[in-house]
Design an enzyme around this catalytic site. Structure first.
Site, PDB file in Angstrom:
ATOM      1  CD  GLU A  60      -2.898  -1.283   0.212  1.00  0.00           C
ATOM      2  OE1 GLU A  60      -2.813  -0.345  -0.605  1.00  0.00           O
ATOM      3  OE2 GLU A  60      -3.600  -2.246   0.205  1.00  0.00           O
ATOM      4  CG  HIS A 112      -4.329   0.118   5.792  1.00  0.00           C
ATOM      5  ND1 HIS A 112      -5.949   0.463   5.546  1.00  0.00           N
ATOM      6  CD2 HIS A 112      -4.148  -1.023   5.227  1.00  0.00           C
ATOM      7  CE1 HIS A 112      -6.400  -0.799   5.239  1.00  0.00           C
ATOM      8  NE2 HIS A 112      -5.518  -1.637   4.954  1.00  0.00           N
ATOM      9  CD  GLU A 163     -14.490  12.974  26.128  1.00  0.00           C
ATOM     10  OE1 GLU A 163     -13.059  12.536  25.781  1.00  0.00           O
ATOM     11  OE2 GLU A 163     -14.828  13.317  26.903  1.00  0.00           O
ATOM     12  CG  HIS A 216      -9.369  -3.313   2.833  1.00  0.00           C
ATOM     13  ND1 HIS A 216      -8.686  -3.672   1.765  1.00  0.00           N
ATOM     14  CD2 HIS A 216      -8.341  -3.104   3.766  1.00  0.00           C
ATOM     15  CE1 HIS A 216      -7.554  -3.632   1.886  1.00  0.00           C
ATOM     16  NE2 HIS A 216      -7.230  -3.383   3.139  1.00  0.00           N
TER      17      HIS A 216
HETATM   18  O1  2HA Z   1      -1.140  -6.258   3.285  1.00  0.00           O
HETATM   19  O2  2HA Z   1      -3.826  -4.618   4.748  1.00  0.00           O
HETATM   20  O3  2HA Z   1      -4.543  -3.517   2.420  1.00  0.00           O
HETATM   21  C1  2HA Z   1      -1.868  -5.317   4.123  1.00  0.00           C
HETATM   22  C2  2HA Z   1      -2.974  -4.642   3.898  1.00  0.00           C
HETATM   23  C3  2HA Z   1      -3.213  -4.175   2.386  1.00  0.00           C
HETATM   24 ZN    ZN Z   2      -5.527  -3.634   4.397  1.00  0.00          ZN
END
Ligand code: 2HA
Ligand code: ZN
Length: 270
Positions: free
Chosen positions: A116, A139, A169, A210
């Site tokens: 990513e 992420h 909050e 996701h």
């Molecule tokens: O590989 O979370 O989106 C890791 C991830 C891809």
């Molecule tokens: Zn991911």
């Protein structure tokens, strides 16, 4: 040279991904984190002229030319980072308009940065334009935020309002709300560009079915943002199937704005 494993940025990165794993946000190789470093942060720990190898990025990001990032590795498990940081993490410096990255440390098994990487780097570009102090893109796959994208409308105003209503909050922690992308193929420049576009107006971007992206000044702030949104989503998933007889009203959210000196996203409150 000082021991890089004792550098504050390294210690903080290892603690953060370990904690993300402990929160069950990062099963298997799920999730990725990038932290922008100043040359001054790293030059006591690394010879910045010693390039181990050069890795093509597959995109261009001229704004990041010369910038240095500590980044989690592709296919690597967050649960293992604390035991072998030099295998699971890497430090890269972008060059050639962001089209290539010089590896300065890490990925010792021949690996490279997260799949990513485009979404991370493009999001850094977008956030730096809004906030020059932004250093982190994160992420992960928190279960309740993910679950919510199956049962709640993906309309950004509605999604944000629901989260704001779940914990008092929330509006203070993310007054700009959360932006939402529909399901898209991950690991591509396309999802990177779409994420970066959403990052222009909010530090949280949900990837439907996701996970979520967060951005912030430091690892703590970014972790806390995701943690707060995920807590709100957890409350929602506990109550969504039950009759709701109480809520936090827009009037009360306006009181929160006044008390904490924040302003909810324009047009999101009635
Ligand atoms: O590989 O979370 O989106 C890791 C991830 C891809
Ligand atoms: Zn991911």
């Amino acid at each position: 040279m000082k021991n890089i494993l004792e550098a504050p940025f390294m210690v903080e990165m290892i603690r953060t991904v370990t904690n993300m794993y402990a929160h069950t946000w990062d099963e298997r190789n799920g999730g990725n984190v990038s932290l922008m470093l100043d040359e001054g942060d790293v030059n006591a720990y690394l010879d910045l002229n010693a390039v181990i190898r050069t890795i093509p990025t597959g995109f261009s990001a001229p704004e990041l030319e010369g910038k240095i990032f500590l980044v989690t590795g592709t296919g690597k498990y967050f649960k293992n980072v604390q035991y072998a940081p030099e295998v699971n993490l890497g430090i890269v410096r972008l060059k050639d308009q962001g089209r290539q990255a010089d590896l300065l440390w890490g990925y010792t098994d021949g690996g490279q940065f997260t799949s990513e990487f485009p979404a991370h780097m493009m999001s850094h570009v977008a956030r730096l334009k809004v906030d020059p102090l932004n250093r982190v893109v994160m992420h992960c796959h928190p279960a309740n935020l993910l679950a919510m994208t199956y049962v709640h409308t993906l309309d950004e105003r509605e999604f944000t309002r629901t989260l704001w209503q779940m914990c008092t909050e929330c509006i203070v922690v993310f007054p700009e709300g959360v932006n939402v992308l529909p399901w898209m193929l991950c690991g591509t420049n396309e999802i990177g560009e779409a994420t970066a576009k959403k990052m222009e107006t909010a530090r949280l971007v949900v990837w439907s079915q996701h996970g979520i992206y967060g951005a912030g000044k430091d690892l703590d702030e970014t972790f806390g943002l995701i943690e707060t949104a995920e807590k709100a989503a957890e409350i929602y998933m506990k109550i969504a199937h039950l009759p709701r007889i109480n809520t936090i009203t827009d009037e009360q959210l306006h009181l929160m704005e006044g008390r904490f000196g924040v302003k909810g996203r324009e047009g999101y409150l009635n």
